[in-house]
Design an enzyme around this catalytic site. Structure first.
Site, PDB file in Angstrom:
ATOM      1  N   GLY A   6       1.502   6.798   4.851  1.00  0.00           N
ATOM      2  CA  GLY A   6       0.743   5.989   5.818  1.00  0.00           C
ATOM      3  C   GLY A   6      -0.288   6.838   6.532  1.00  0.00           C
ATOM      4  N   LYS A  22       7.085  17.063  -4.755  1.00  0.00           N
ATOM      5  CA  LYS A  22       7.483  17.404  -3.379  1.00  0.00           C
ATOM      6  C   LYS A  22       8.705  18.327  -3.385  1.00  0.00           C
ATOM      7  CE  LYS A  22       5.626  13.056  -1.555  1.00  0.00           C
ATOM      8  NZ  LYS A  22       5.930  11.634  -1.355  1.00  0.00           N
ATOM      9  N   GLY A  82       0.803  -1.230   0.000  1.00  0.00           N
ATOM     10  CA  GLY A  82       0.000   0.000   0.000  1.00  0.00           C
ATOM     11  C   GLY A  82       0.831   1.274   0.000  1.00  0.00           C
TER      12      GLY A  82
HETATM   13  N1  HSE Z   1       3.465   7.323  -2.878  1.00  0.00           N
HETATM   14  C1  HSE Z   1       4.045   8.209  -1.942  1.00  0.00           C
HETATM   15  C2  HSE Z   1       5.376   7.620  -1.505  1.00  0.00           C
HETATM   16  C3  HSE Z   1       3.123   8.390  -0.774  1.00  0.00           C
HETATM   17  O1  HSE Z   1       5.664   6.484  -1.873  1.00  0.00           O
HETATM   18  O2  HSE Z   1       6.151   8.288  -0.849  1.00  0.00           O
HETATM   19  C4  HSE Z   1       3.345   9.623   0.022  1.00  0.00           C
HETATM   20  O3  HSE Z   1       3.321  10.796  -0.705  1.00  0.00           O
END
Ligand code: HSE
Length: 434
Positions: free
Chosen positions: A302, A205, A187
């Site tokens: 999470g 990001k 997940g």
């Molecule tokens: N898919 C993203 C990760 C989730 O793997 O960091 C959080 O932004």
């Protein structure tokens, strides 16, 4: 005691985590900030969906806009992700004078100028701690703890899925596709895993970090982005032999021609602190001119970790609702001036080069001749397998060289008859925290 009424848009992992955390900590939060938080409405796609977190049926609605327009709601928490609907909802909330908390990195990276400008105009809070690094309070660190510094560089692991995949490939000798399946089963991956493995999630990001670390508008598309889908198990093994690990890094630093900002698979010396960030963990290494290096490490995704960041934003608004000036000046700096992002072709780096060559006398000299012609100096070389006449990998590490020269040289090398298939080029970062 004053009650702050919250409208949650989205009740997936993060939304249900926020609901749970607000309930779990309601007494402590009331004591700490002198207000009570009440989730008044929750927008969901499907009212009938079975949910692990139970909520009174009257709280749920499929009409997200009705929440945004509800005069009784003080703060809209946007957790639906995606750009189109989220943008409409966030704009509407700000136009109606509501405060907004969001975890939506894509929205802020792609439409940050418009959204932050609107928040400033309406003198509303727009907080977004959960958009980068999940539960790691990196935005707060930039806004508050490191405010006395000029930030010189950021080296970060901000996509947990890619880090998990690379860790499984390195520790369990898995293939890329096998490790990706495992990451999805756990997940970690986005609904569209291309966002993770092609580096776009980290690019979003990094665009947010660059804006607030270096103070200015940045075009998200100007951030160079390479993902991990081309990394093979053999690259990880060869890197290991040279004393390196491969990590997907989001890097930004002050360069001669502007801010260098890129997401890229990177060879890091094994002893580097970021080379030891494994599994789905995230880490952000910031260098400030006064403080030196600061490492923030934790869970980047999470339910409860990300909810922890969202609730911290809610508390910020509750505590400082009337004292908006300090933060607005930081946001204004981040939207009013333009940052110049250096083109990737202008950077200098060391490189890991992997060629698949026909094993015959003179191949190494042909390749090194081209590299020499472009002024690229070799620091290490290995050809493990000897099998006259068949195709084998040849690995070269270079000293620092201009990206442009390396790309031109690779273009020439890839056309040599003895080179079979496209070459692999991975940048090497050295240096440890200071
Ligand atoms: N898919 C993203 C990760 C989730 O793997 O960091 C959080 O932004």
């Amino acid at each position: 005691m004053q009650t702050i009424k919250i409208g949650l848009l989205g009740f997936g992992q993060i939304g249900s985590g926020c609901y749970t955390l607000l309930k779990m900590r309601s007494r402590d939060l009331a004591q700490q900030c002198g207000v009570r938080f009440q989730v008044k409405k929750i927008a969901v796609r499907n009212l009938r969906k079975k949910r692990q977190v139970k909520v009174p049926a009257g709280l749920l609605t499929t009409d997200a806009m009705s929440i945004v327009r509800d005069p009784d709601i003080d703060i809209v928490v946007e957790l639906i992700g995606g750009v189109t609907d989220a943008r409409k909802l966030v704009r509407e909330a700000l136009l109606r004078g509501k405060h907004v908390v969001t975890a939506n990195k894509a929205l802020l990276a792609e439409h940050g100028d418009e959204i932050f400008e609107l928040a400033c105009r309406r003198k509303s809070w727009l907080l977004f701690e959960a958009s980068v690094g999940g539960g790691i309070p990196v935005i707060k660190a930039l806004r508050e703890g490191l405010v006395a510094n000029r930030i010189d560089s950021i080296h970060s692991i901000i996509n947990g899925t890619s880090n998990y995949i690379l860790t499984r490939m390195s520790e369990d000798h898995m293939d890329f596709s096998e490790a990706l399946k495992l990451a999805q089963a756990k997940g970690y991956a986005e609904a569209d895993p291309r966002l993770d493995i092609e580096g776009i999630d980290a690019q979003h990001k990094l665009a947010i970090l660059v804006r607030f670390a270096f103070g200015g508008r940045v075009k998200f598309k100007d951030i160079h982005c390479e993902g991990i889908a081309t990394i093979r198990k053999e690259d990880i093994e060869f890197a290991e032999e040279f004393g390196y690990r491969i990590k997907l890094l989001a890097i930004a630093k002050r360069g001669h021609t502007g801010i260098e900002a890129r997401v890229q698979p990177t060879l890091l010396p094994k002893e580097h602190i970021l080379a030891n960030v494994n599994g789905a963990f995230n880490a952000v290494l910031l260098r400030g001119d006064a403080v030196g290096d600061v490492l923030l490490y934790g869970r980047g995704a999470g339910s409860l970790p990300t909810a922890s960041a969202v609730v911290s934003d809610l508390v910020d608004i509750a505590k400082r609702g009337t004292d908006r000036f300090a933060d607005l000046t930081l946001v204004m700096r981040a939207i009013r001036s333009e940052l110049r992002v250096a083109s990737i072709s202008t950077i200098l780096s060391r490189y890991y080069l992997r060629f698949h060559i026909t094993d015959q006398p003179g191949v190494l000299s042909k390749i090194s001749h081209v590299l020499g012609k472009y002024g690229i100096s070799i620091s290490d070389c290995v050809q493990k397998i000897r099998s006259q006449g068949s195709v084998v990998p040849l690995i070269l590490l270079t000293h620092e060289a201009p990206e442009r020269s390396v790309r031109e040289a690779i273009g020439v090398i890839d056309r040599l008859r003895v080179v079979r298939g496209p070459s692999q080029v991975i940048r090497i970062e050295s240096g440890s925290p200071q």
